[in-house]
Design an enzyme around this catalytic site. Structure first.
Site, mmCIF file in Angstrom:
data_model
loop_
_atom_site.group_PDB
_atom_site.id
_atom_site.type_symbol
_atom_site.label_atom_id
_atom_site.label_comp_id
_atom_site.label_asym_id
_atom_site.label_seq_id
_atom_site.Cartn_x
_atom_site.Cartn_y
_atom_site.Cartn_z
ATOM 1 N N GLU A 131 -9.499 -36.700 -30.597
ATOM 2 C CA GLU A 131 -9.818 -37.430 -29.363
ATOM 3 C C GLU A 131 -8.737 -37.240 -28.309
ATOM 4 O O GLU A 131 -9.031 -37.103 -27.115
ATOM 5 C CB GLU A 131 -10.021 -38.918 -29.665
ATOM 6 C CG GLU A 131 -11.161 -39.223 -30.625
ATOM 7 C CD GLU A 131 -12.484 -38.606 -30.191
ATOM 8 O OE1 GLU A 131 -12.686 -38.398 -28.976
ATOM 9 O OE2 GLU A 131 -13.317 -38.314 -31.065
ATOM 10 N N HIS A 134 -9.232 -34.025 -26.486
ATOM 11 C CA HIS A 134 -10.171 -34.136 -25.370
ATOM 12 C C HIS A 134 -9.462 -34.637 -24.113
ATOM 13 O O HIS A 134 -9.739 -34.190 -23.000
ATOM 14 C CB HIS A 134 -11.312 -35.089 -25.724
ATOM 15 C CG HIS A 134 -12.396 -34.475 -26.550
ATOM 16 N ND1 HIS A 134 -13.037 -33.298 -26.199
ATOM 17 C CD2 HIS A 134 -12.986 -34.890 -27.706
ATOM 18 C CE1 HIS A 134 -13.953 -33.013 -27.104
ATOM 19 N NE2 HIS A 134 -13.946 -33.949 -28.027
ATOM 20 N N GLU A 202 -16.190 -29.315 -28.572
ATOM 21 C CA GLU A 202 -15.861 -29.924 -29.857
ATOM 22 C C GLU A 202 -15.032 -28.965 -30.708
ATOM 23 O O GLU A 202 -14.065 -29.368 -31.356
ATOM 24 C CB GLU A 202 -17.134 -30.335 -30.597
ATOM 25 C CG GLU A 202 -17.878 -31.498 -29.970
ATOM 26 C CD GLU A 202 -17.015 -32.733 -29.804
ATOM 27 O OE1 GLU A 202 -16.307 -33.114 -30.760
ATOM 28 O OE2 GLU A 202 -17.025 -33.315 -28.709
#
Length: 328
Positions: A131, A134, A202
């Site tokens: 995360e 990202h 991803e």
């Protein structure tokens, strides 16, 4: 590049919004849709992260209310050279997580209670490193804005029936068939944009996240466990807000397992395989890890190493070029 993609996305969504407005109300409808789209673009840039967190009833936590979880994020953020994001918990049995915000200075990470309760300390670290990747890659702006705009496009298309089928430029209207087609195709077009931007990111976030935490196998093990449990658990808020599905580490919606155009995420086993390739390159590798295995930390030797070196393990020196993790 991500700022350019976000601008392109906003322009594309605005164009789609205007096209729907034109079909519903002719030139006047197109102008109204353009004004609404501009307002939504500005609003979504500044407030979409708060909207997404609110949609999923996320509650902010700190070092006192969730010490281990907060510590993991704090260590990883320092290793990734990122500002400390706000940390949230989602009350959901489905193990999942996402990041949101418009930039690293205004970012947040959220993990479900199902994830925190099911995964080991190391596996949670692997997920949160993903995360934070990202955030580091500025994916969160595009992903969060897309969630807001795609949801708006879906709602606008659903209004079609209430406009009596709309009017075309000849004044003849779309008719009931055209209206139904619009209600199906407009959200589908928005979803295709969502899927196209999320799937490749991803894989990249998996790789960068592995570099941040220093152990690709931690995320691989977490993905195997999450995939097994997520498929058996309904995420009610995600089902009610499907436009946010691409933000999660694992697809939170039911019935989508194929690695194709109409899935919001790559196939989980493909991601695990890619992470194991990294593990092999950096450390000599572990045995094959399948989704059906339920996930492990790797070989007995690796587990013993974790026991010997503490909860974060250690990084073998001289085996890779990537920076060592905060536990290395």
């Amino acid at each position: 590049m991500n700022f350019f993609r976000t601008a392109l996305l906003l322009a594309g969504m605005t164009g789609l919004f205007m096209a729907i407005g034109y079909l519903l109300g002719g030139s006047g409808g197109m102008i109204i849709a353009f004004v609404v789209a501009l307002g939504m673009n500005v609003f979504s840039y500044w407030n979409s992260d708060k909207m997404v967190l609110r949609m999923h009833n996320a509650q902010e936590v700190d070092a006192r209310s969730a010490p281990e979880y907060y510590e993991i994020v704090q260590k990883l953020a320092a290793e990734a050279q990122l500002p400390m994001p706000k940390v949230y918990v989602i009350n959901s049995e489905q193990p999942n997580a996402f990041a949101t915000g418009r930039n690293p200075q205004n970012a947040a990470v959220a993990a479900s209670t199902g994830l925190l309760n099911r995964l080991t300390y190391e596996e949670v670290a692997g997920v949160m490193a993903h995360e934070l990747a990202h955030i580091k890659n500025y994916d969160i702006l595009t992903m969060t804005v897309t969630a807001t705009l795609a949801g708006a496009v879906s709602m606008l298309a659903n209004f079609a029936l209430f406009f009596g089928g709309g009017r075309d430029r000849e004044g003849g209207g779309l008719g009931i068939i055209g209206t139904i087609a619009l209600m199906i195709l407009a959200p589908l077009a928005a979803s295709v944009v969502q899927m196209a931007i999320s799937r490749t990111r991803e894989y990249e976030a998996d790789k960068v996240g592995a570099q941040i935490c220093g152990q690709p196998i931690w995320l691989a093990s977490a993905l195997a466990k999450i995939a097994n449990a997520a498929g058996r658990t309904v995420n009610v808020t995600a089902e009610q807000n499907p436009a946010t599905a691409h933000m999660f580490i694992i697809n939170p919606l039911s019935g989508q397992k194929m690695d194709n155009l109409f899935s919001t995420h790559p196939d989980t086993q493909n991601r695990i395989d890619a992470l194991q390739v990294l593990q092999a390159e950096w450390y000599g590798g572990d045995g094959p890890l399948k989704v059906s295995d339920g996930g492990t930390l790797g070989t007995n030797q690796r587990r013993q190493q974790v026991e010997d070196d503490g909860p974060w393990g250690s990084t073998p020196s001289g085996n890779r070029d990537e920076p060592e993790g905060p536990w290395g």
